[in-house]
Write an enzyme that holds these catalytic residues in place. Structure first.
Site, PDB file in Angstrom:
ATOM      1  N   GLU A   1     -27.208  22.794  53.349  1.00 47.11           N
ATOM      2  CA  GLU A   1     -26.864  22.365  51.980  1.00 47.11           C
ATOM      3  C   GLU A   1     -28.127  22.280  51.117  1.00 47.11           C
ATOM      4  OE1 GLU A   1     -24.339  18.931  52.882  1.00 47.11           O
ATOM      5  OE2 GLU A   1     -23.021  20.305  53.967  1.00 47.11           O
TER       6      GLU A   1
ATOM      7  N   GLY B   1      -0.204  36.422  43.110  1.00 41.38           N
ATOM      8  CA  GLY B   1      -0.185  35.379  42.078  1.00 41.38           C
ATOM      9  C   GLY B   1      -1.558  35.100  41.508  1.00 41.38           C
TER      10      GLY B   1
ATOM     11  N   TYR C   1     -24.087  11.404  54.819  1.00 39.67           N
ATOM     12  CA  TYR C   1     -23.824  11.632  56.250  1.00 39.67           C
ATOM     13  C   TYR C   1     -23.924  10.334  57.051  1.00 39.67           C
ATOM     14  CZ  TYR C   1     -23.401  16.632  55.660  1.00 39.67           C
ATOM     15  OH  TYR C   1     -22.945  17.874  55.297  1.00 39.67           O
TER      16      TYR C   1
ATOM     17  N   HIS D   1     -19.234  21.487  50.422  1.00 42.58           N
ATOM     18  CA  HIS D   1     -19.992  20.242  50.245  1.00 42.58           C
ATOM     19  C   HIS D   1     -20.973  20.362  49.087  1.00 42.58           C
ATOM     20  CE1 HIS D   1     -19.510  18.603  54.652  1.00 42.58           C
ATOM     21  NE2 HIS D   1     -18.432  18.414  53.916  1.00 42.58           N
TER      22      HIS D   1
ATOM     23  N   TYR E   1     -12.459  26.016  41.180  1.00 47.29           N
ATOM     24  CA  TYR E   1     -11.827  27.162  40.513  1.00 47.29           C
ATOM     25  C   TYR E   1     -12.745  28.367  40.630  1.00 47.29           C
ATOM     26  CZ  TYR E   1      -8.382  23.880  38.956  1.00 47.29           C
ATOM     27  OH  TYR E   1      -7.386  22.940  38.977  1.00 47.29           O
ATOM     28  N   SER E   2     -12.178  29.494  41.063  1.00 48.11           N
ATOM     29  CA  SER E   2     -12.959  30.725  41.198  1.00 48.11           C
ATOM     30  C   SER E   2     -13.400  31.187  39.817  1.00 48.11           C
ATOM     31  CB  SER E   2     -12.095  31.826  41.812  1.00 48.11           C
ATOM     32  OG  SER E   2     -11.572  31.387  43.037  1.00 48.11           O
TER      33      SER E   2
ATOM     34  N   THR F   1      -7.779  35.736  40.676  1.00 45.61           N
ATOM     35  CA  THR F   1      -8.985  35.291  39.948  1.00 45.61           C
ATOM     36  C   THR F   1     -10.319  35.724  40.573  1.00 45.61           C
ATOM     37  OG1 THR F   1      -8.745  33.110  40.954  1.00 45.61           O
ATOM     38  CG2 THR F   1      -7.906  33.361  38.710  1.00 45.61           C
TER      39      THR F   1
HETATM   40  C1  LIG Z   1     -12.274  27.928  46.637  1.00 46.29           C
HETATM   41  C2  LIG Z   1     -11.100  27.618  45.732  1.00 46.29           C
HETATM   42  C3  LIG Z   1     -10.868  28.393  44.612  1.00 46.29           C
HETATM   43  C4  LIG Z   1      -9.780  28.125  43.793  1.00 46.29           C
HETATM   44  N1  LIG Z   1      -9.574  28.910  42.689  1.00 46.29           N
HETATM   45  C5  LIG Z   1      -8.512  28.674  41.890  1.00 46.29           C
HETATM   46  C6  LIG Z   1      -8.279  29.485  40.731  1.00 46.29           C
HETATM   47  O1  LIG Z   1      -9.035  30.406  40.429  1.00 46.29           O
HETATM   48  N2  LIG Z   1      -7.197  29.198  39.955  1.00 46.29           N
HETATM   49  C7  LIG Z   1      -6.325  28.181  40.267  1.00 46.29           C
HETATM   50  O2  LIG Z   1      -5.362  27.970  39.517  1.00 46.29           O
HETATM   51  N3  LIG Z   1      -6.527  27.403  41.364  1.00 46.29           N
HETATM   52  C8  LIG Z   1      -7.603  27.613  42.162  1.00 46.29           C
HETATM   53  N4  LIG Z   1      -7.829  26.804  43.255  1.00 46.29           N
HETATM   54  C9  LIG Z   1      -6.910  25.665  43.502  1.00 46.29           C
HETATM   55  C10 LIG Z   1      -7.384  24.446  42.703  1.00 46.29           C
HETATM   56  O3  LIG Z   1      -8.610  23.967  43.219  1.00 46.29           O
HETATM   57  C11 LIG Z   1      -6.397  23.287  42.777  1.00 46.29           C
HETATM   58  O4  LIG Z   1      -6.106  23.031  44.126  1.00 46.29           O
HETATM   59  C12 LIG Z   1      -5.118  23.578  42.015  1.00 46.29           C
HETATM   60  O5  LIG Z   1      -5.407  23.761  40.631  1.00 46.29           O
HETATM   61  C13 LIG Z   1      -4.140  22.415  42.170  1.00 46.29           C
HETATM   62  O6  LIG Z   1      -4.779  21.242  41.767  1.00 46.29           O
HETATM   63  P1  LIG Z   1      -3.943  20.090  41.067  1.00 46.29           P
HETATM   64  O7  LIG Z   1      -4.812  18.901  40.950  1.00 46.29           O
HETATM   65  O8  LIG Z   1      -3.274  20.589  39.845  1.00 46.29           O
HETATM   66  O9  LIG Z   1      -2.815  19.848  42.147  1.00 46.29           O
HETATM   67  P2  LIG Z   1      -2.814  18.679  43.244  1.00 46.29           P
HETATM   68  O10 LIG Z   1      -2.428  17.419  42.608  1.00 46.29           O
HETATM   69  O11 LIG Z   1      -4.082  18.750  43.984  1.00 46.29           O
HETATM   70  O12 LIG Z   1      -1.640  19.212  44.179  1.00 46.29           O
HETATM   71  C14 LIG Z   1      -1.843  20.428  44.912  1.00 46.29           C
HETATM   72  C15 LIG Z   1      -0.620  20.800  45.715  1.00 46.29           C
HETATM   73  O13 LIG Z   1      -0.410  19.852  46.742  1.00 46.29           O
HETATM   74  C16 LIG Z   1       0.897  19.356  46.674  1.00 46.29           C
HETATM   75  N5  LIG Z   1       0.809  17.909  46.943  1.00 46.29           N
HETATM   76  C17 LIG Z   1      -0.221  17.120  46.612  1.00 46.29           C
HETATM   77  N6  LIG Z   1       0.010  15.852  47.001  1.00 46.29           N
HETATM   78  C18 LIG Z   1       1.214  15.856  47.565  1.00 46.29           C
HETATM   79  C19 LIG Z   1       2.003  14.862  48.138  1.00 46.29           C
HETATM   80  N7  LIG Z   1       1.598  13.600  48.198  1.00 46.29           N
HETATM   81  N8  LIG Z   1       3.197  15.231  48.613  1.00 46.29           N
HETATM   82  C20 LIG Z   1       3.616  16.504  48.542  1.00 46.29           C
HETATM   83  N9  LIG Z   1       2.897  17.494  47.998  1.00 46.29           N
HETATM   84  C21 LIG Z   1       1.728  17.174  47.523  1.00 46.29           C
HETATM   85  C22 LIG Z   1       1.357  19.625  45.243  1.00 46.29           C
HETATM   86  O14 LIG Z   1       2.744  19.819  45.133  1.00 46.29           O
HETATM   87  C23 LIG Z   1       0.648  20.866  44.881  1.00 46.29           C
HETATM   88  O15 LIG Z   1       1.380  21.995  45.269  1.00 46.29           O
HETATM   89  C24 LIG Z   1      -8.909  27.052  44.088  1.00 46.29           C
HETATM   90  C25 LIG Z   1      -9.165  26.258  45.211  1.00 46.29           C
HETATM   91  C26 LIG Z   1     -10.245  26.533  46.025  1.00 46.29           C
HETATM   92  C27 LIG Z   1     -10.505  25.662  47.227  1.00 46.29           C
HETATM   93  C1  HEM Z   2     -20.644  16.529  60.265  1.00 43.86           C
HETATM   94  C2  HEM Z   2     -20.012  16.019  59.230  1.00 43.86           C
HETATM   95  C3  HEM Z   2     -18.924  16.684  58.442  1.00 43.86           C
HETATM   96  C4  HEM Z   2     -17.982  17.593  58.824  1.00 43.86           C
HETATM   97  C5  HEM Z   2     -17.765  18.208  60.195  1.00 43.86           C
HETATM   98  C6  HEM Z   2     -17.188  17.898  57.652  1.00 43.86           C
HETATM   99  C7  HEM Z   2     -16.131  18.791  57.634  1.00 43.86           C
HETATM  100  C8  HEM Z   2     -15.461  19.174  56.493  1.00 43.86           C
HETATM  101  C9  HEM Z   2     -14.435  20.197  56.431  1.00 43.86           C
HETATM  102  C10 HEM Z   2     -13.912  20.990  57.613  1.00 43.86           C
HETATM  103  C11 HEM Z   2     -14.037  20.316  55.151  1.00 43.86           C
HETATM  104  C12 HEM Z   2     -12.985  21.287  54.593  1.00 43.86           C
HETATM  105  C13 HEM Z   2     -13.726  22.487  54.006  1.00 43.86           C
HETATM  106  C14 HEM Z   2     -12.780  23.516  53.387  1.00 43.86           C
HETATM  107  O1  HEM Z   2     -11.984  24.095  54.111  1.00 43.86           O
HETATM  108  O2  HEM Z   2     -12.839  23.736  52.193  1.00 43.86           O
HETATM  109  C15 HEM Z   2     -14.792  19.366  54.387  1.00 43.86           C
HETATM  110  C16 HEM Z   2     -14.629  19.164  53.036  1.00 43.86           C
HETATM  111  C17 HEM Z   2     -15.158  18.083  52.393  1.00 43.86           C
HETATM  112  N1  HEM Z   2     -16.102  17.213  52.881  1.00 43.86           N
HETATM  113 FE1  HEM Z   2     -16.918  17.222  54.707  1.00 43.86          FE
HETATM  114  N2  HEM Z   2     -17.642  17.162  56.604  1.00 43.86           N
HETATM  115  C18 HEM Z   2     -18.698  16.409  57.040  1.00 43.86           C
HETATM  116  C19 HEM Z   2     -19.455  15.545  56.283  1.00 43.86           C
HETATM  117  C20 HEM Z   2     -19.138  15.167  55.003  1.00 43.86           C
HETATM  118  C21 HEM Z   2     -19.849  14.182  54.240  1.00 43.86           C
HETATM  119  C22 HEM Z   2     -21.088  13.436  54.697  1.00 43.86           C
HETATM  120  C23 HEM Z   2     -19.212  14.069  53.043  1.00 43.86           C
HETATM  121  C24 HEM Z   2     -19.546  13.127  51.898  1.00 43.86           C
HETATM  122  C25 HEM Z   2     -19.049  11.939  51.776  1.00 43.86           C
HETATM  123  C26 HEM Z   2     -18.121  15.012  53.043  1.00 43.86           C
HETATM  124  C27 HEM Z   2     -17.256  15.238  51.998  1.00 43.86           C
HETATM  125  C28 HEM Z   2     -16.362  16.278  51.927  1.00 43.86           C
HETATM  126  C29 HEM Z   2     -15.529  16.548  50.760  1.00 43.86           C
HETATM  127  C30 HEM Z   2     -15.492  15.722  49.482  1.00 43.86           C
HETATM  128  C31 HEM Z   2     -14.779  17.686  51.054  1.00 43.86           C
HETATM  129  C32 HEM Z   2     -13.718  18.365  50.166  1.00 43.86           C
HETATM  130  C33 HEM Z   2     -12.413  17.659  50.439  1.00 43.86           C
HETATM  131  C34 HEM Z   2     -11.227  18.212  49.684  1.00 43.86           C
HETATM  132  O3  HEM Z   2     -11.375  19.093  48.834  1.00 43.86           O
HETATM  133  O4  HEM Z   2     -10.131  17.726  49.966  1.00 43.86           O
HETATM  134  N3  HEM Z   2     -18.099  15.652  54.242  1.00 43.86           N
HETATM  135  N4  HEM Z   2     -15.650  18.699  55.216  1.00 43.86           N
END
Ligand SMILES: Cc1cc2nc3c(=O)[nH]c(=O)nc-3n(C[C@H](O)[C@H](O)[C@H](O)COP(=O)(O)OP(=O)(O)OC[C@H]3O[C@@H](n4cnc5c(N)ncnc54)[C@H](O)[C@@H]3O)c2cc1C
Ligand code: HEM
Length: 456
Positions: free
Chosen positions: A147, A289, A105, A95, A213-214, A293
């Site tokens: 937060e 893979g 919230y 968040h 991205y890490s 990072t």
């Molecule tokens: C903490 C963290 C660290 C990360 N670090 C790195 C890093 O160091 N390097 C790196 O390359 N990435 C990293 N990632 C992943 C990165 O954030 C992205 O998720 C990644 O680059 C893919 O994003 P994108 O927008 O290109 O793909 P997206 O458009 O988000 O798609 C992601 C995947 O979901 C599938 N998908 C999405 N929508 C659909 C759908 N409608 N139907 C079927 N399949 C679907 C796609 O085929 C794809 O495989 C990290 C993620 C996190 C949470």
């Molecule tokens: C008590 C309230 C909430 C709970 C329990 C909750 C729970 C979660 C959880 C479980 C995730 C996934 C975390 C991960 O695995 O990376 C997440 C991501 C997220 N949350 Fe919340 N959340 C709450 C409130 C909110 C609020 C207030 C917002 C703002 C509008 C918000 C926005 C997001 C966004 C943008 C993500 C990342 C989504 C993604 O990358 O697909 N959340 N939250």
């Protein structure tokens, strides 16, 4: 948005806690429907939120599942919230990396309670809605406070423009981006393993998209480095099938050029190497893979600190064309007697050249490695860090624990949202899933419609 709009913290009553606990099984059945309804209604009414929420995770349902699972876990452990400490920390870090504010919230609380009413209909009695409302705000306050603490650690708590100073190709599919703050001030300090969030416009969406991205190298004051794998839209299991090509990774690879501007937040994340905890303990880094990072940031930090702790890096790659940072890893391993790497390559295009840098064919196979020379399993303080595909991480953590590693010393980072799904949850069939305590006696079961009787 200001904090003053958030209602004051009023702890839920014992009766409300009991109602939430006893209705948790209903959430297990309807959780994803409720959270999908919540997202549909909230995004419909407030389109600007499309920019904060990853729309790919919305389309594939991963975020609805993540939210449902977290609410469910909360309901189950509401009288022992300490159990959820790590999960809450992970969510708060995510968040914060998206600059979620207290006032958000209110929006989420309103749409979540409305979605519960919409999906459960008459079964969602006023007492149930009040109980969930009170408990939602208890959790919301815990998260808002955490937060706020994270924001206070940062010099800049908002989005910040960066210049793409350099783009370096690390393999056929991974490219590094060197990102310098446009304001000329230093980057934020970070712990190796943490990530930043990038926000870019993508052609498929009207709204910009955020991705994490890490940070892929050690701290320095001038720039962040991230290393991004292109998600090319080929189904890895069946390359003849087209999958959804990654929106953001393709824009970063193809459209973003050196000299361009990118908006980033600050480093966040609970997956990191803490140099002060057990500073002498061995470190085992295991990557698959692009999971290399965050571990590369850990390795480079240990190099910068002149660390003498024993270290093994175990990496799995398809082969030469997909292998990022291979030359760097090989060079670093040669600098220390007690550091070595074992690299598995499936297509046999790599070769090793010393005891410090072994190359093996096939699938990464932990049990075949030496339990002490490679895995330091007899040292109870050994720290294990894993990053790679979900199934890879789950399997390797289970193997390490079965070989004797302590589960709390084995950390992994998911490049997705929500926790790893280990196995399908058994569906609740037949009977009433609501636990029959005094708090729910007389209420209608939201699943079966039966009146709940109090058990003995
Ligand atoms: C903490 C963290 C660290 C990360 N670090 C790195 C890093 O160091 N390097 C790196 O390359 N990435 C990293 N990632 C992943 C990165 O954030 C992205 O998720 C990644 O680059 C893919 O994003 P994108 O927008 O290109 O793909 P997206 O458009 O988000 O798609 C992601 C995947 O979901 C599938 N998908 C999405 N929508 C659909 C759908 N409608 N139907 C079927 N399949 C679907 C796609 O085929 C794809 O495989 C990290 C993620 C996190 C949470
Ligand atoms: C008590 C309230 C909430 C709970 C329990 C909750 C729970 C979660 C959880 C479980 C995730 C996934 C975390 C991960 O695995 O990376 C997440 C991501 C997220 N949350 Fe919340 N959340 C709450 C409130 C909110 C609020 C207030 C917002 C703002 C509008 C918000 C926005 C997001 C966004 C943008 C993500 C990342 C989504 C993604 O990358 O697909 N959340 N939250």
């Amino acid at each position: 948005m200001t904090e003053s709009v958030v209602p004051p913290m009023v702890p839920p009553t014992e009766e409300q806690i009991a109602i939430v606990k006893s209705t948790a099984p209903v959430l297990e059945v309807h959780g994803v429907t409720i959270t999908s309804t919540f997202y549909k209604n909230m995004h419909g009414d407030i389109p600007a939120l499309h920019e904060i929420f990853n729309q790919a995770n919305q389309q594939n349902g991963h975020q609805a599942r993540a939210l449902a699972m977290s609410v469910l876990a909360y309901a189950k452990y509401i009288d022992n919230l300490a159990v959820l400490g790590e999960t809450v920390e992970l969510i708060c870090q995510k968040h914060a990396s998206l600059v979620i504010e207290p006032a958000h919230y209110n929006i989420v609380g309103k749409y979540l309670l409305e979605a519960i009413k919409e999906v459960l209909g008459d079964a969602a009695t006023p007492a149930i809605i009040d109980a969930w409302g009170a408990c939602y705000w208890q959790l919301a306050h815990i998260m808002i406070n955490r937060e706020e603490e994270i924001y206070k650690e940062k010099a800049n708590r908002d989005w910040r423009p960066f210049t793409v100073e350099k783009k370096i190709k690390e393999s056929d599919e991974v490219t590094s981006f060197y990102l310098k703050p446009k304001d000329g001030k230093p980057v934020e300090t970070y712990k190796p393993g943490q990530y930043i969030t990038v926000k870019v416009a993508v052609p498929q969406q009207e709204w910009k998209q955020c991705r994490q991205y890490s940070l892929s190298t050690s701290q320095n004051p001038e720039y962040y480095r991230i290393s991004v794998k292109r998600i090319d839209g080929v189904d890895v299991k069946d390359p003849s099938q087209q999958a959804h090509p990654g929106w953001v990774s393709n824009v970063l690879h193809d459209t973003v050029k050196e000299g361009d501007s990118l908006d980033l937040t600050f480093p966040c994340g609970s997956f990191f190497l803490d140099s002060e905890a057990n500073p002498e303990a061995p470190v085992v880094l295991i990557s698959g893979g692009v999971g290399v990072t965050p571990l590369m940031a850990m390795l480079n930090t240990l190099v910068d600190n002149g660390s003498e702790r024993p270290l093994t890096w175990i990496h799995a790659t398809r082969g030469q064309s997909a292998y990022a940072f291979g030359d760097h890893l090989k060079a670093v391993m040669k600098t220390k007697k007690n550091w070595h790497a074992v690299v598995y390559n499936r297509d046999l295009t790599l070769s090793g050249d010393s005891d410090n840098y072994k190359v093996l064919g096939g699938k990464l196979d932990l049990p075949s490695l030496d339990r002490n020379a490679d895995l330091y399993l007899d040292n109870p303080n050994t720290q294990y860090f894993i990053c790679g595909p979900d199934s890879f991480m789950v399997e390797l953590k289970d193997i390490l624990v079965s070989l004797g590693a302590s589960a709390e010393n084995v950390k992994y980072e998911r490049f997705g949202t929500g926790d790893v799904v280990r196995e399908p949850k058994p569906a609740v069939t037949g009977g009433c899933p609501v636990s029959h305590g005094s708090a729910t006696a007389g209420m209608k079961c939201p699943v079966s419609g039966a009146i709940v009787e109090q058990s003995a």
